[in-house]
Design a protein around this motif. Structure first.
Motif, PDB file in Angstrom:
ATOM      1  N   VAL A   1       5.360   4.432   2.801  1.00  0.00           N
ATOM      2  CA  VAL A   1       5.116   6.056   3.543  1.00  0.00           C
ATOM      3  C   VAL A   1       5.812   6.892   2.945  1.00  0.00           C
ATOM      4  CG1 VAL A   1       4.502   7.834   5.203  1.00  0.00           C
ATOM      5  CG2 VAL A   1       4.231   5.212   5.615  1.00  0.00           C
ATOM      6  N   VAL A   2       4.908   7.925   2.162  1.00  0.00           N
ATOM      7  CA  VAL A   2       5.881   9.029   1.224  1.00  0.00           C
ATOM      8  C   VAL A   2       5.406  10.341   2.428  1.00  0.00           C
ATOM      9  CG1 VAL A   2       6.376  10.319  -0.871  1.00  0.00           C
ATOM     10  CG2 VAL A   2       5.847   8.032  -0.875  1.00  0.00           C
ATOM     11  N   ASP A   3       5.848  11.325   2.317  1.00  0.00           N
ATOM     12  CA  ASP A   3       5.953  12.304   3.464  1.00  0.00           C
ATOM     13  C   ASP A   3       5.060  13.566   2.486  1.00  0.00           C
ATOM     14  OD1 ASP A   3       6.374  12.010   6.092  1.00  0.00           O
ATOM     15  OD2 ASP A   3       8.651  11.592   5.068  1.00  0.00           O
ATOM     16  N   ASP A   4       4.192  13.962   2.283  1.00  0.00           N
ATOM     17  CA  ASP A   4       3.863  15.150   1.590  1.00  0.00           C
ATOM     18  C   ASP A   4       4.544  16.102   1.451  1.00  0.00           C
ATOM     19  OD1 ASP A   4       1.965  16.991   0.323  1.00  0.00           O
ATOM     20  OD2 ASP A   4       0.547  17.607   1.585  1.00  0.00           O
ATOM     21  N   THR A   5       5.278  17.822   0.662  1.00  0.00           N
ATOM     22  CA  THR A   5       5.715  18.917   0.692  1.00  0.00           C
ATOM     23  C   THR A   5       4.514  19.801   1.346  1.00  0.00           C
ATOM     24  OG1 THR A   5       5.635  18.560  -1.141  1.00  0.00           O
ATOM     25  CG2 THR A   5       6.801  17.711  -1.384  1.00  0.00           C
ATOM     26  N   VAL A   6       6.018  20.600   1.811  1.00  0.00           N
ATOM     27  CA  VAL A   6       4.801  22.002   2.218  1.00  0.00           C
ATOM     28  C   VAL A   6       4.038  22.720   1.473  1.00  0.00           C
ATOM     29  CG1 VAL A   6       5.224  24.118   3.632  1.00  0.00           C
ATOM     30  CG2 VAL A   6       6.235  22.067   4.499  1.00  0.00           C
ATOM     31  N   THR A   7       5.069  22.683   0.304  1.00  0.00           N
ATOM     32  CA  THR A   7       4.853  23.370  -1.181  1.00  0.00           C
ATOM     33  C   THR A   7       4.180  22.731  -2.393  1.00  0.00           C
ATOM     34  OG1 THR A   7       6.578  24.594  -1.386  1.00  0.00           O
ATOM     35  CG2 THR A   7       5.162  26.036  -0.339  1.00  0.00           C
ATOM     36  N   PRO A   8       3.884  22.665  -2.662  1.00  0.00           N
ATOM     37  CA  PRO A   8       2.450  23.219  -3.100  1.00  0.00           C
ATOM     38  C   PRO A   8       1.923  23.338  -1.933  1.00  0.00           C
ATOM     39  CG  PRO A   8       2.024  21.708  -5.026  1.00  0.00           C
ATOM     40  CD  PRO A   8       3.605  21.281  -4.612  1.00  0.00           C
ATOM     41  N   ASP A   9       0.692  23.740  -1.939  1.00  0.00           N
ATOM     42  CA  ASP A   9      -0.600  23.384  -0.390  1.00  0.00           C
ATOM     43  C   ASP A   9      -1.269  22.491  -1.040  1.00  0.00           C
ATOM     44  OD1 ASP A   9      -2.832  23.657   1.930  1.00  0.00           O
ATOM     45  OD2 ASP A   9      -2.982  25.296   0.374  1.00  0.00           O
ATOM     46  N   THR A  10      -1.215  21.166  -1.036  1.00  0.00           N
ATOM     47  CA  THR A  10      -2.674  20.015  -0.739  1.00  0.00           C
ATOM     48  C   THR A  10      -3.166  19.769   0.708  1.00  0.00           C
ATOM     49  OG1 THR A  10      -0.332  18.756  -0.909  1.00  0.00           O
ATOM     50  CG2 THR A  10      -1.058  19.588  -2.919  1.00  0.00           C
ATOM     51  N   PRO A  11      -4.245  20.533   0.643  1.00  0.00           N
ATOM     52  CA  PRO A  11      -5.124  19.859   1.984  1.00  0.00           C
ATOM     53  C   PRO A  11      -5.522  18.459   2.028  1.00  0.00           C
ATOM     54  CG  PRO A  11      -5.769  21.164   0.604  1.00  0.00           C
ATOM     55  CD  PRO A  11      -4.255  21.207  -0.117  1.00  0.00           C
ATOM     56  N   ASP A  12      -5.637  17.956   0.996  1.00  0.00           N
ATOM     57  CA  ASP A  12      -6.099  16.685   0.714  1.00  0.00           C
ATOM     58  C   ASP A  12      -4.536  15.205   0.128  1.00  0.00           C
ATOM     59  OD1 ASP A  12      -8.570  16.781   1.445  1.00  0.00           O
ATOM     60  OD2 ASP A  12      -9.190  17.009  -0.650  1.00  0.00           O
ATOM     61  N   SER A  13      -3.905  15.721   0.303  1.00  0.00           N
ATOM     62  CA  SER A  13      -2.485  15.186  -0.282  1.00  0.00           C
ATOM     63  C   SER A  13      -2.542  13.579   0.484  1.00  0.00           C
ATOM     64  CB  SER A  13      -1.115  15.731   0.206  1.00  0.00           C
ATOM     65  OG  SER A  13      -0.478  15.719   1.231  1.00  0.00           O
ATOM     66  N   ILE A  14      -3.186  13.451   1.304  1.00  0.00           N
ATOM     67  CA  ILE A  14      -3.404  11.875   2.428  1.00  0.00           C
ATOM     68  C   ILE A  14      -4.164  11.138   1.808  1.00  0.00           C
ATOM     69  CG2 ILE A  14      -5.817  12.790   3.425  1.00  0.00           C
ATOM     70  CD1 ILE A  14      -4.611  11.417   6.400  1.00  0.00           C
TER      71      ILE A  14
ATOM     72  N   ILE B   1       0.404  -1.234   0.023  1.00  0.00           N
ATOM     73  CA  ILE B   1       0.307   0.094  -0.408  1.00  0.00           C
ATOM     74  C   ILE B   1       0.807   1.520  -0.190  1.00  0.00           C
ATOM     75  CG2 ILE B   1      -1.353   1.023   1.232  1.00  0.00           C
ATOM     76  CD1 ILE B   1      -2.517  -1.558   0.440  1.00  0.00           C
ATOM     77  N   LEU B   2       0.407   2.368  -0.900  1.00  0.00           N
ATOM     78  CA  LEU B   2       1.265   4.336  -0.889  1.00  0.00           C
ATOM     79  C   LEU B   2       0.488   4.699   0.188  1.00  0.00           C
ATOM     80  CD1 LEU B   2       3.508   5.745  -2.436  1.00  0.00           C
ATOM     81  CD2 LEU B   2       1.681   6.210  -3.703  1.00  0.00           C
ATOM     82  N   MET B   3       1.198   5.738   0.864  1.00  0.00           N
ATOM     83  CA  MET B   3       0.238   6.437   1.828  1.00  0.00           C
ATOM     84  C   MET B   3       1.320   7.665   2.020  1.00  0.00           C
ATOM     85  SD  MET B   3      -1.801   3.524   4.555  1.00  0.00           S
ATOM     86  CE  MET B   3      -2.281   4.976   5.613  1.00  0.00           C
ATOM     87  N   ILE B   4       0.461   8.799   1.805  1.00  0.00           N
ATOM     88  CA  ILE B   4       0.729   9.831   1.458  1.00  0.00           C
ATOM     89  C   ILE B   4       0.716  10.619   3.303  1.00  0.00           C
ATOM     90  CG2 ILE B   4       1.239  12.341   0.751  1.00  0.00           C
ATOM     91  CD1 ILE B   4       1.731  10.046  -0.837  1.00  0.00           C
ATOM     92  N   ARG B   5       1.436  10.713   3.739  1.00  0.00           N
ATOM     93  CA  ARG B   5       1.607  11.300   5.834  1.00  0.00           C
ATOM     94  C   ARG B   5       1.136  13.036   5.007  1.00  0.00           C
ATOM     95  NH1 ARG B   5       4.491  13.182  10.122  1.00  0.00           N
ATOM     96  NH2 ARG B   5       3.363  12.307  11.744  1.00  0.00           N
ATOM     97  N   PRO B   6       0.663  13.331   5.874  1.00  0.00           N
ATOM     98  CA  PRO B   6       0.597  15.229   5.807  1.00  0.00           C
ATOM     99  C   PRO B   6       1.153  15.475   6.156  1.00  0.00           C
ATOM    100  CG  PRO B   6      -1.109  14.176   7.314  1.00  0.00           C
ATOM    101  CD  PRO B   6      -0.706  12.449   6.929  1.00  0.00           C
ATOM    102  N   VAL B   7       1.323  17.171   6.087  1.00  0.00           N
ATOM    103  CA  VAL B   7       2.307  17.632   6.245  1.00  0.00           C
ATOM    104  C   VAL B   7       1.074  19.035   6.758  1.00  0.00           C
ATOM    105  CG1 VAL B   7       4.592  16.880   5.825  1.00  0.00           C
ATOM    106  CG2 VAL B   7       2.689  19.241   3.872  1.00  0.00           C
ATOM    107  N   ALA B   8       0.439  19.226   5.440  1.00  0.00           N
ATOM    108  CA  ALA B   8      -1.564  20.381   5.788  1.00  0.00           C
ATOM    109  C   ALA B   8      -2.047  20.118   5.750  1.00  0.00           C
ATOM    110  CB  ALA B   8      -0.390  21.589   5.108  1.00  0.00           C
ATOM    111  N   PHE B   9      -2.315  18.886   6.357  1.00  0.00           N
ATOM    112  CA  PHE B   9      -3.702  19.031   6.622  1.00  0.00           C
ATOM    113  C   PHE B   9      -5.009  19.462   7.103  1.00  0.00           C
ATOM    114  CE2 PHE B   9      -7.808  16.262   7.860  1.00  0.00           C
ATOM    115  CZ  PHE B   9      -7.901  15.659   6.824  1.00  0.00           C
ATOM    116  N   ARG B  10      -6.168  19.883   6.662  1.00  0.00           N
ATOM    117  CA  ARG B  10      -7.359  20.996   6.711  1.00  0.00           C
ATOM    118  C   ARG B  10      -7.910  20.724   5.353  1.00  0.00           C
ATOM    119  NH1 ARG B  10      -4.553  24.281   3.189  1.00  0.00           N
ATOM    120  NH2 ARG B  10      -6.249  24.520   1.313  1.00  0.00           N
ATOM    121  N   MET B  11      -9.397  20.779   6.080  1.00  0.00           N
ATOM    122  CA  MET B  11     -10.524  20.927   5.800  1.00  0.00           C
ATOM    123  C   MET B  11     -10.317  21.505   4.002  1.00  0.00           C
ATOM    124  SD  MET B  11     -14.715  21.523   6.131  1.00  0.00           S
ATOM    125  CE  MET B  11     -14.973  22.177   4.634  1.00  0.00           C
TER     126      MET B  11
END
Length: 312
Positions: free
Chosen positions: A64-77, A8-18
């Motif tokens: 697990v791959v970490d999301d990046t701070v930019t660009p802004d991707t609140p749903d990368s999870i 399974i590939l999963m993306i760990r969020p760094v700027a998760f929000r609605m």
């Protein structure tokens, strides 16, 4: 073709929000009052890490791959919406409804998978459809019955019929197309992703048949599942609101099967439904309350299954 995978590939969020751009037609998202964005993200990370730990503990290979701070991707999870990986080495990229979700697509993820020993033969890219406002959001919109050569799709603003048929031609799958609804403020509205109202296991299917308002369509979908010998486990619309449709069957150590879901989904199930599921496989659940509330997605959406062949 296998229906379940161990990887399974999963993306760990760094700027998760609605995500305000998805809230227009994802009616499961809620605003969590009085929580700072940093708090929401920290809670989401806690839930994410605990979930990954549970999967790894039963022998699921989680990349697990970490999301990046930019660009802004609140749903990368929720990577399953923009990419899917197939046994023949194909990787599909999908057109996304929300503009800020298009930024989630990252080529370096393909490099990471190749470094992990997976073979990528061919990129099937549907993303140019975005220019025509046509969308098909990966295995959120498409439920693939890989073993029986079918793809189930509930049409919505995020799942275009013509593009779905094109996908089925490319991947040699038979399309099973229908419309699914939920009640929002007393009105019936399209459910935004097929995978919130149904889940396909190897020998069973969990489905909210009540979401399919057209009786002919409902019978067609149920007959399709039955014809492949799947036991049908019915859930209610209320259970769908607790993400009981958003589940995924995976393989752990010694190919043992697990049905993965959130704690809220698990808690919403009746004893009878749990007994039916447990005839087929064990249940693995984890608390995803913050992710579900802000993201409007749950356990299934967080897992992109990797079926790619291993490099020789």
């Amino acid at each position: 073709m296998k229906q379940t995978t161990n990887t399974i590939l999963m993306i760990r969020p760094v700027a998760f929000r609605m995500n305000e751009q998805t809230a227009v037609n994802n009616y499961y998202q809620k605003v969590l009052d009085n929580l700072l964005p940093a708090t929401v993200n920290a809670k989401a990370q806690e839930e994410f890490d605990a979930f990954v730990e549970k999967l790894k503990n039963v022998g699921v290979n989680v990349i697990v791959v970490d999301d990046t701070v930019t660009p802004d991707t609140p749903d990368s999870i929720f990577p399953n919406n923009w990419i899917s990986f197939h046994e023949n080495g194909d990787v599909a990229l999908y057109p996304m409804f929300a503009e800020n979700r298009r930024l989630e697509r990252r080529e370096d993820i393909l490099d990471i998978l190749e470094e992990k020993g997976f073979q990528i033969e061919n990129l099937v890219d549907y993303t140019s459809a975005e220019e025509d406002n046509i969308f098909l959001e990966g295995t959120g919109s498409l439920l693939l019955d890989r073993e029986n050569g079918k793809a189930y799709c509930a049409l919505s603003p995020r799942a275009d019929e013509e593009l779905m048929i094109e996908f089925c031609e490319d991947f040699e799958l038979n399309p099973v197309i229908f419309e699914a609804y939920q009640t929002v403020n007393g009105e019936r509205k399209h459910i935004y992703h097929t995978n919130v109202m149904m889940c396909l296991g190897e020998t069973f299917a969990v489905i909210c048949a009540d979401c399919i308002d057209d009786t002919k369509e409902r019978k067609m979908v149920l007959d399709c599942l039955k014809s492949d010998g799947k036991e049908i486990i019915l859930i209610t619309e209320d259970q769908v609101n607790n993400f009981a449709g958003n589940m995924l069957q995976v393989r752990g150590t010694d190919d043992k099967r697990y049905l993965v879901m959130s704690a809220s989904a698990h808690q919403s199930l009746t004893k009878d439904q749990i007994a039916k599921i447990e005839k087929h496989c064990e249940i693995l659940s984890s608390s995803l309350d913050t992710i579900e509330a802000c993201g409007g997605g749950s356990a299934r959406c967080m897992m992109a299954e990797v079926f790619l062949p291993e490099a020789e």
